[in-house]
Every structure is written in structure tokens, then in C-alpha cells.
Motif scaffolding. Structure first.
Motif, short mmCIF file in Angstrom:
data_model
loop_
_atom_site.label_atom_id
_atom_site.label_comp_id
_atom_site.label_asym_id
_atom_site.label_seq_id
_atom_site.Cartn_x
_atom_site.Cartn_y
_atom_site.Cartn_z
N GLY A 1 0.80 -1.21 0.00
CA GLY A 1 0.00 0.00 0.00
C GLY A 1 0.83 1.27 0.00
O GLY A 1 0.66 2.12 0.87
N PRO A 2 1.71 1.43 -0.98
CA PRO A 2 2.58 2.62 -1.00
C PRO A 2 1.81 3.92 -1.21
O PRO A 2 2.33 5.00 -0.90
CB PRO A 2 3.52 2.34 -2.17
CG PRO A 2 2.73 1.42 -3.06
CD PRO A 2 1.95 0.55 -2.12
N GLY A 3 0.60 3.83 -1.73
CA GLY A 3 -0.21 5.03 -1.92
C GLY A 3 0.46 6.03 -2.84
O GLY A 3 0.82 5.72 -3.98
N ALA B 1 6.99 -2.56 -4.29
CA ALA B 1 5.76 -1.96 -3.77
C ALA B 1 4.54 -2.68 -4.33
O ALA B 1 4.36 -2.73 -5.56
CB ALA B 1 5.72 -0.48 -4.13
N VAL B 2 3.72 -3.23 -3.46
CA VAL B 2 2.49 -3.92 -3.86
C VAL B 2 1.32 -3.00 -3.61
O VAL B 2 1.04 -2.61 -2.47
CB VAL B 2 2.32 -5.23 -3.08
CG1 VAL B 2 0.98 -5.89 -3.42
CG2 VAL B 2 3.47 -6.19 -3.39
N VAL C 1 -4.73 3.05 -10.19
CA VAL C 1 -4.32 4.44 -10.44
C VAL C 1 -3.05 4.76 -9.67
O VAL C 1 -2.08 5.30 -10.23
CB VAL C 1 -5.45 5.41 -10.05
CG1 VAL C 1 -4.97 6.86 -10.17
CG2 VAL C 1 -6.68 5.19 -10.92
N LEU C 2 -3.01 4.43 -8.40
CA LEU C 2 -1.82 4.70 -7.59
C LEU C 2 -0.63 3.87 -8.07
O LEU C 2 0.49 4.37 -8.11
CB LEU C 2 -2.12 4.39 -6.12
CG LEU C 2 -3.13 5.31 -5.44
CD1 LEU C 2 -3.47 4.81 -4.04
CD2 LEU C 2 -2.60 6.74 -5.37
N ALA D 1 5.71 -1.20 6.03
CA ALA D 1 4.45 -0.76 5.40
C ALA D 1 3.55 -0.02 6.37
O ALA D 1 3.55 -0.30 7.58
CB ALA D 1 3.70 -1.97 4.83
N ASN D 2 2.78 0.90 5.81
CA ASN D 2 1.64 1.50 6.48
C ASN D 2 0.44 0.70 6.03
O ASN D 2 -0.12 0.95 4.96
CB ASN D 2 1.52 2.98 6.08
CG ASN D 2 0.23 3.62 6.56
OD1 ASN D 2 -0.40 3.15 7.50
ND2 ASN D 2 -0.17 4.70 5.89
N LEU D 3 0.06 -0.29 6.81
CA LEU D 3 -0.96 -1.24 6.37
C LEU D 3 -2.36 -0.66 6.49
O LEU D 3 -2.66 0.05 7.46
CB LEU D 3 -0.89 -2.53 7.22
CG LEU D 3 0.37 -3.38 7.04
CD1 LEU D 3 0.32 -4.59 7.98
CD2 LEU D 3 0.52 -3.85 5.60
#
Length: 296
Positions: free
Chosen positions: A65-67, A84-85, A90-91, A134-136
Motif C-alpha cells: 500500500g505505498p499510496g 511496492a504492492v 491508479v496509484l 508498510a503503512n498497512l
């Protein structure tokens, strides 16, 4: 319109509040609760996460979730490679461009995989991760964490940001009020500890809850088998024990064992008091119970 690039060669220009909102507007991104999207916009916070992760140049980091890329850029500064998954197409499509704009000398360190982290496996990744940072997403944090630890054994350490309440549960000790399924299952893979707290104001949009950092260091030499079959046996016992956590283990494990009497027999064989409750057992005791039971 391009975002300004890093001033120093080989160093990423990290994102601040204005940059995060500008990127979201440019990409037409509106954070959704369904995907648990709360974007970090504080450079000091992402630097602190990277420092707490203890990763360095030899590491290949898996980021979920790299956003918009806040943590990604901070990781690229210090590690060999970031995989990065990202589930949002779009992101996922825009992240390489953001890195090219803000860290042009570091673009070769990034791989983006558009996938659901709950379904990804080691064979889906273009590399072998040594760490998870990660910021899950809050709504699936524990399932994602456990899934990745199970599916990607090359991950030696994990540093994840989750809801503060979840962080407490993951790192809880036996006997604690919040000790439960997440605590026991995380302990199956390694040692778990809290690694700090994160306030609400470093996110956009601002979440309704506080966040916490949790670090897991995988056992260098696992004290028990780590294969899928063994894990499934152990986890089935854990799930049964906590499904009725107010009951004694003799009663709570009756359905799992076939009867309360059989549950008592298996508990005694594992050296566990049948009158104990699930929240008092260590991960190792659950492993022992599952192992003894499989031999009966």
C-alpha cells in the motif's frame, strides 16, 4: 506540472502535506475507507519508520500500500530495492512517475506490483524481500501481515504501522487483557514488540484513531516447523480456543477435539491445565498442543 525533484543527487525529495494533496488532485485520487487509504504526509514520520525498521543498503523491502509514495521515497534513500504492492491501479501506475520526479537517481531501485496483498505470494514478486515495511490498511492489517509472513519466508523483519489498538494486540503478552488471536499467531513467526506511536495529524485524511508501530523479528532458527500443514494445525487450535475465550480450554476446545473429554485428554498430554483459559497460553504451548494432538 512536475513536482520538484530532489536537490541532492541520489537523495529523494520527501512529500509534505501540500505535495500529497497536489498529487492526489492530479491523479484524481479520493482516499477511500474501503481500501483503508490514509496517506502519510510528514517527512519526519516516514524517516522514523525507516529507522525503526533497521533496514539498510543490503535489504530488499516489500512495501504494501505505498499510496502516493511518502514512505516509498524514504525507503529508496536507504535500501537496495523496494518492491511496492499496490491494489489501486491508479496509484500503482503513477508511483514510478512520482519517484522519477522526486528521486530520478533512485528509479532503478523500485518495482511496482499491482496486486492484492492478501493474495500475493513469493512467486508474484520480482525479487526476494528481506524485510516488510508498510503503512498497512487498517481494515485488513492483521490478515495481510500474517499472510505475508507465511507466504514469503525470506522476510526476516517486519515493521508495520497499524491502528494503535491492533498494535497493542499484536505485541500483547499472555495473560494480558488484549492478548488474543493476533498476538498468538504473530508469535508463531517471530518475536513481536511495539516500536512507537504515531499521531493522527501526520495523515491525510486525518483518521479517527491513533496509530502504532509494531516490529516482528523472525526467529533465526524457528523453534517449530514453519510449513503450511503445521501452521494450519496450530492456527486451528488457536482459533478454537479464542472463539469462546471466557470458557476453560476443556470446554472451548470441545468441538475442535470432538468432545470436552477428548479436549481434556489432549491438554493433559501437552502438559496444559484443562481449566486454563486461552489467553494464558503462549504460542509455544499452542504449538505443543497441536503437535501432541496430531500424534494421537
Amino acid at each position: 506540472m512536475s513536482e520538484p525533484v530532489a536537490a541532492a543527487r541520489g537523495q529523494a525529495a520527501l512529500l509534505g502535506p501540500a505535495e500529497v494533496r497536489a498529487l492526489a488532485e492530479r491523479f484524481g485520487v479520493r482516499p477511500t475507507k474501503q481500501l483503508g487509504q490514509n496517506f502519510v504526509h510528514d517527512a519526519n514520520t516516514v524517516r522514523r519508520i525507516v529507522a525503526a525498521a533497521g533496514v539498510g543498503r543490503e535489504d530488499v523491502v516489500l512495501e504494501v500500500g505505498p499510496g502516493l509514495g511518502s514512505l516509498t521515497l524514504a525507503l529508496l534513500d536507504v535500501v537496495d530495492r523496494v518492491i511496492a504492492v499496490e491494489i489501486d491501479p491508479v496509484l500503482a501506475s503513477h508511483l514510478p512517475r512520482t519517484v522519477a520526479d522526486r528521486a530520478p537517481d533512485l528509479t532503478d531501485r523500485l518495482d511496482v506490483v499491482e496486486a492484492d496483498a492478501l493474495r500475493v505470494s513469493a512467486t508474484d514478486l520480482p525479487g526476494t524481500p528481506t524485510a516488510l515495511v508498510a503503512n498497512l490498511p487498517y481494515n485488513v492489517a492483521v490478515p495481510v501481515l500474517l499472510h505475508l509472513l507465511a507466504e514469503i519466508p525470506s522476510i526476516r523483519t517486519a515493521l508495520v504501522m497499524v491502528q494503535a489498538e491492533v498494535a497493542e494486540r499484536l505485541a500483547a503478552e499472555p495473560g494480558s487483557r488484549v492478548y488474543g488471536v493476533p498476538s498468538v499467531k504473530a508469535g508463531y513467526f517471530g518475536t513481536v514488540r511495539r516500536a512507537g506511536s504515531v499521531g493522527r495529524q501526520v495523515f491525510w485524511p486525518v483518521p479517527q484513531v491513533e496509530s502504532g508501530l509494531v516490529r516482528i523479528d523472525r526467529y533465526p532458527t524457528p523453534p517449530w516447523p514453519q510449513d503450511a500443514a503445521h501452521r494450519q494445525r496450530v492456527f486451528s487450535v488457536i482459533d478454537a480456543a479464542f472463539a469462546q475465550r471466557r470458557k476453560t480450554l476443556r470446554a472451548a476446545l470441545g468441538s475442535w477435539a470432538g468432545s470436552a473429554a477428548e479436549a481434556e485428554s489432549r491438554l493433559r498430554a501437552a502438559g496444559i491445565d484443562p481449566a486454563a483459559r486461552g489467553e494464558t497460553l503462549t504460542t509455544g504451548e499452542y504449538v505443543e498442543l497441536a503437535s501432541r494432538s496430531s500424534a494421537l
